[in-house]
Design a protein around this motif. Structure first.
Motif, PDB file in Angstrom:
ATOM      1  N   VAL A  91       0.707  -1.206   0.252  1.00 15.66           N
ATOM      2  CA  VAL A  91       0.163  -0.228  -0.032  1.00 15.66           C
ATOM      3  C   VAL A  91       0.926   1.398   0.316  1.00 15.66           C
ATOM      4  CG1 VAL A  91      -1.754   1.136   1.591  1.00 15.66           C
ATOM      5  CG2 VAL A  91      -1.709  -1.553   1.344  1.00 15.66           C
ATOM      6  N   GLY A  92       2.043   1.053   0.676  1.00 14.42           N
ATOM      7  CA  GLY A  92       2.378   2.116   0.772  1.00 14.42           C
ATOM      8  C   GLY A  92       3.515   2.599  -0.320  1.00 14.42           C
ATOM      9  N   ARG A  93       4.524   1.881  -1.811  1.00 13.44           N
ATOM     10  CA  ARG A  93       4.204   2.186  -2.389  1.00 13.44           C
ATOM     11  C   ARG A  93       3.592   2.294  -3.717  1.00 13.44           C
ATOM     12  NH1 ARG A  93       7.852   4.061  -5.363  1.00 13.44           N
ATOM     13  NH2 ARG A  93       7.861   2.784  -7.749  1.00 13.44           N
ATOM     14  N   ILE A  94       2.484   1.833  -3.545  1.00  8.39           N
ATOM     15  CA  ILE A  94       1.203   2.700  -4.758  1.00  8.39           C
ATOM     16  C   ILE A  94       0.503   3.636  -4.137  1.00  8.39           C
ATOM     17  CG2 ILE A  94      -1.049   1.832  -4.785  1.00  8.39           C
ATOM     18  CD1 ILE A  94      -1.136  -1.314  -4.894  1.00  8.39           C
ATOM     19  N   VAL A  95       0.837   4.363  -2.606  1.00  8.45           N
ATOM     20  CA  VAL A  95       0.617   5.780  -2.582  1.00  8.45           C
ATOM     21  C   VAL A  95       1.494   6.468  -2.601  1.00  8.45           C
ATOM     22  CG1 VAL A  95      -0.244   6.866  -0.684  1.00  8.45           C
ATOM     23  CG2 VAL A  95      -1.043   4.748  -0.050  1.00  8.45           C
ATOM     24  N   GLU A  96       2.752   6.059  -2.570  1.00 16.70           N
ATOM     25  CA  GLU A  96       3.952   6.730  -2.825  1.00 16.70           C
ATOM     26  C   GLU A  96       3.962   7.744  -4.158  1.00 16.70           C
ATOM     27  OE1 GLU A  96       9.054   6.467  -2.890  1.00 16.70           O
ATOM     28  OE2 GLU A  96       7.699   4.773  -2.450  1.00 16.70           O
ATOM     29  N   GLU A 111       1.681   3.385 -14.606  1.00 18.50           N
ATOM     30  CA  GLU A 111       3.456   3.725 -13.096  1.00 18.50           C
ATOM     31  C   GLU A 111       3.953   3.165 -12.531  1.00 18.50           C
ATOM     32  OE1 GLU A 111       5.046   7.020 -12.761  1.00 18.50           O
ATOM     33  OE2 GLU A 111       3.586   7.633 -14.345  1.00 18.50           O
ATOM     34  N   LEU A 112       3.294   2.143 -12.451  1.00 16.59           N
ATOM     35  CA  LEU A 112       3.683   0.671 -11.496  1.00 16.59           C
ATOM     36  C   LEU A 112       4.020   0.068 -12.643  1.00 16.59           C
ATOM     37  CD1 LEU A 112       1.630   0.613  -8.296  1.00 16.59           C
ATOM     38  CD2 LEU A 112       3.723   1.317  -8.281  1.00 16.59           C
ATOM     39  N   GLY A 113       3.928  -0.530 -13.676  1.00 22.21           N
ATOM     40  CA  GLY A 113       4.224  -1.497 -14.292  1.00 22.21           C
ATOM     41  C   GLY A 113       3.397  -2.040 -14.271  1.00 22.21           C
ATOM     42  N   VAL A 114       2.288  -2.951 -13.487  1.00 21.62           N
ATOM     43  CA  VAL A 114       1.329  -3.474 -13.417  1.00 21.62           C
ATOM     44  C   VAL A 114      -0.552  -3.832 -13.443  1.00 21.62           C
ATOM     45  CG1 VAL A 114       2.479  -3.980 -11.240  1.00 21.62           C
ATOM     46  CG2 VAL A 114       0.335  -2.501 -10.513  1.00 21.62           C
ATOM     47  N   GLY A 115      -0.425  -4.481 -13.322  1.00 25.11           N
ATOM     48  CA  GLY A 115      -2.300  -4.577 -15.022  1.00 25.11           C
ATOM     49  C   GLY A 115      -3.045  -3.512 -13.713  1.00 25.11           C
ATOM     50  N   THR A 116      -4.263  -2.533 -13.790  1.00 27.07           N
ATOM     51  CA  THR A 116      -4.598  -2.338 -13.031  1.00 27.07           C
ATOM     52  C   THR A 116      -5.989  -3.545 -11.658  1.00 27.07           C
ATOM     53  OG1 THR A 116      -5.930  -0.582 -14.667  1.00 27.07           O
ATOM     54  CG2 THR A 116      -7.030  -0.481 -12.768  1.00 27.07           C
ATOM     55  N   MET A 117      -6.211  -3.776 -12.195  1.00 25.65           N
ATOM     56  CA  MET A 117      -7.023  -5.181 -11.526  1.00 25.65           C
ATOM     57  C   MET A 117      -5.930  -5.348  -9.852  1.00 25.65           C
ATOM     58  SD  MET A 117      -9.647  -5.295 -12.324  1.00 25.65           S
ATOM     59  CE  MET A 117     -10.147  -6.553 -10.927  1.00 25.65           C
ATOM     60  N   SER A 118      -4.970  -5.545 -10.270  1.00 30.35           N
ATOM     61  CA  SER A 118      -4.439  -5.807  -9.231  1.00 30.35           C
ATOM     62  C   SER A 118      -3.532  -4.699  -8.021  1.00 30.35           C
ATOM     63  CB  SER A 118      -1.854  -5.912  -9.642  1.00 30.35           C
ATOM     64  OG  SER A 118      -1.766  -6.569 -10.966  1.00 30.35           O
ATOM     65  N   VAL A 141      -5.723  -1.582  -2.485  1.00 28.15           N
ATOM     66  CA  VAL A 141      -6.603  -0.443  -2.143  1.00 28.15           C
ATOM     67  C   VAL A 141      -7.846  -0.626  -3.507  1.00 28.15           C
ATOM     68  CG1 VAL A 141      -7.274   2.243  -3.070  1.00 28.15           C
ATOM     69  CG2 VAL A 141      -5.409   1.119  -1.938  1.00 28.15           C
ATOM     70  N   GLU A 142      -9.290  -0.562  -2.372  1.00 25.31           N
ATOM     71  CA  GLU A 142     -10.420  -1.199  -3.032  1.00 25.31           C
ATOM     72  C   GLU A 142     -11.397   0.372  -4.162  1.00 25.31           C
ATOM     73  OE1 GLU A 142     -13.864  -1.693   0.009  1.00 25.31           O
ATOM     74  OE2 GLU A 142     -12.563  -3.959   0.390  1.00 25.31           O
ATOM     75  N   SER A 143     -10.647   1.200  -4.046  1.00 22.38           N
ATOM     76  CA  SER A 143     -11.162   2.439  -5.276  1.00 22.38           C
ATOM     77  C   SER A 143     -10.785   3.236  -4.596  1.00 22.38           C
ATOM     78  CB  SER A 143     -12.754   2.951  -4.364  1.00 22.38           C
ATOM     79  OG  SER A 143     -12.551   3.400  -3.255  1.00 22.38           O
ATOM     80  N   ARG A 144     -11.080   4.313  -6.540  1.00 19.24           N
ATOM     81  CA  ARG A 144     -10.198   5.528  -6.418  1.00 19.24           C
ATOM     82  C   ARG A 144     -10.715   6.290  -5.029  1.00 19.24           C
ATOM     83  NH1 ARG A 144     -11.133  10.562  -8.833  1.00 19.24           N
ATOM     84  NH2 ARG A 144      -8.807  11.460  -9.212  1.00 19.24           N
ATOM     85  N   ALA A 145     -11.488   5.878  -4.515  1.00 22.06           N
ATOM     86  CA  ALA A 145     -11.428   7.387  -3.838  1.00 22.06           C
ATOM     87  C   ALA A 145     -10.713   6.737  -2.095  1.00 22.06           C
ATOM     88  CB  ALA A 145     -13.000   7.365  -3.328  1.00 22.06           C
ATOM     89  N   ASP A 186      -3.304  11.387   2.489  1.00 20.72           N
ATOM     90  CA  ASP A 186      -2.470  11.611   4.277  1.00 20.72           C
ATOM     91  C   ASP A 186      -1.319  11.569   3.885  1.00 20.72           C
ATOM     92  OD1 ASP A 186      -2.905  10.319   6.917  1.00 20.72           O
ATOM     93  OD2 ASP A 186      -2.628   8.297   5.916  1.00 20.72           O
ATOM     94  N   ALA A 187      -1.032  10.205   3.182  1.00 20.14           N
ATOM     95  CA  ALA A 187       0.481  10.733   3.068  1.00 20.14           C
ATOM     96  C   ALA A 187       1.394  12.350   2.603  1.00 20.14           C
ATOM     97  CB  ALA A 187       1.040   9.391   1.864  1.00 20.14           C
ATOM     98  N   ALA A 188       0.620  12.802   2.137  1.00 19.77           N
ATOM     99  CA  ALA A 188       1.461  14.035   0.679  1.00 19.77           C
ATOM    100  C   ALA A 188       0.921  14.916   2.631  1.00 19.77           C
ATOM    101  CB  ALA A 188       0.089  15.011   0.778  1.00 19.77           C
ATOM    102  N   LEU A 189      -0.246  14.768   3.776  1.00 15.74           N
ATOM    103  CA  LEU A 189      -0.003  15.938   4.776  1.00 15.74           C
ATOM    104  C   LEU A 189       0.866  14.725   5.716  1.00 15.74           C
ATOM    105  CD1 LEU A 189      -3.543  16.673   5.598  1.00 15.74           C
ATOM    106  CD2 LEU A 189      -2.172  17.985   5.000  1.00 15.74           C
TER     107      LEU A 189
END
Length: 259
Positions: free
Chosen positions: A36-41, A63-70, A75-79, A87-90
Motif C-alpha cells: 500500500v505504501g508504494r502504491i500511495v507513493e 506507473e507501477l508497471g502492473v495491471g489495474t486489477m492488481s 486499495v478498493e477504489s479510487r476514492a 493522508d501521505a501528503a499531509l
C-alpha cells in the motif's frame, strides 16, 4: 445480524482502516508484489506532477508497471486511493517550535502552508473521511496543544484550528490556480502581476469603484510589487500577516475569557 452490519454509523471505511494499519492486505495466495505504501507513493507523485485528476487506479497501475486489477488487492477504489494519497501528503506536523502559544500556532500554520504549497492538488480533493486519517489527527492534536496555553476551551481551539487550516488549504489551492493560469498564458509571476494590474486599470472606470481605484494606486499593484511577485519571502510575509490577524482575534478572545 451484528449491529455494525446494520448501522451505517458503525461502518468504518476500509481506506481508514488501512491508513491506521488495521486492515492488512490478505496474505492468501502468492507473495504480494506491491505494498500500500508504494502504491500511495506513486499516487502522490502523480498528483504532484499532474493534479488530482491523475490519481486513478489505472494510471497508478501503469506507473507501477502492473495491471489495474492488481491494485484492487491493496486499495478498493479510487476514492480510497485519494484518501490515502492526501493522508501521505499531509504527513506529520513539524516539531513544536516557539516559546509562546502564538509562536507555536503560527509555526503550525506555516507547516500546513508548506504542505499545500508542495502538494497543491491535496487542497482540491473534497474532504470526506480524511479528518479521521492519521495525518489529520496528528495535525489536529498538535494544533490543539499549541493553543492550549490560551485558556480557551477545546471547542474554541478546534474552531481556531479549522480557520487556520482552511486558510492554509485555500492559500495553497489559490497558488496552484495561479500557477496554472500563468502556465496557460506563458507568463512568469512578475509578468502575471503586471498583467493583472494593467487589466484592472483598463477595465475599471476611473469615476467608479473608488476603493478599488485606491487599491490600484497602492503598493499592492505597484511596479515595485510586481518585481517582488515571485519572491518567496514576500509571499510568506503576506501569509504571516493574515495568520497574525487571526491570532490577534484569538488573543483578544482569550483576554476576555480571562477577565
Amino acid at each position: 445480524m451484528p449491529e455494525q452490519e446494520t448501522d451505517p454509523a458503525l461502518v468504518i471505511p476500509k481506506a481508514l482502516l488501512s491508513a491506521w494499519g488495521a486492515h492488512p492486505v490478505s496474505r492468501k495466495g502468492p507473495r504480494p508484489s506491491l505494498t500500500v505504501g508504494r502504491i500511495v507513493e506513486v499516487a502522490v507523485g502523480l498528483g504532484d506532477r499532474h493534479g488530482p485528476g491523475a490519481i486513478t487506479m489505472s494510471r497508478t497501475a501503469a506507473e507501477l508497471g502492473v495491471g489495474t486489477m492488481s491494485l484492487y488487492r491493496y486499495v478498493e477504489s479510487r476514492a480510497d486511493l485519494l484518501l490515502l494519497a492526501v493522508d501521505a501528503a499531509l504527513g506529520s506536523p513539524p516539531p513544536p517550535a516557539g516559546a509562546t502559544w502564538r509562536e507555536r500556532t503560527a509555526e503550525l500554520a506555516r507547516g500546513l502552508r508548506r504542505v499545500y504549497r508542495a502538494h497543491p492538488w491535496a487542497a482540491e480533493v473534497p474532504v470526506t473521511a480524511e479528518p479521521l486519517a492519521p495525518s489529520f489527527v496528528r495535525w489536529t492534536e498538535e494544533g490543539l496543544a499549541a493553543l492550549e496555553e490560551t485558556g480557551l476551551d477545546v471547542s474554541d481551539r478546534a474552531q481556531i484550528l479549522i480557520l487556520l487550516w482552511t486558510y492554509a488549504r485555500a492559500e495553497g489551492e489559490l497558488a496552484g490556480d495561479q500557477a496554472r493560469v500563468r502556465a496557460s498564458e506563458e507568463m512568469d509571476a512578475a509578468t502575471a502581476h503586471r498583467a493583472f494590474g494593467h487589466r484592472l486599470r483598463t477595465l475599471v472606470p476611473e469615476d467608479a469603484f473608488p476603493r478599488v481605484r485606491e487599491l490600484l494606486a497602492a503598493d499592492l499593484l505597484s511596479p515595485e510589487r510586481a518585481a517582488r511577485a515571485d519572491d518567496p519571502a514576500q509571499d510568506e510575509a503576506e501569509f504571516d500577516l493574515a495568520v497574525g490577524l487571526i491570532l490577534d482575534g484569538v488573543a483578544a478572545r482569550a483576554a476576555r475569557r480571562g477577565d
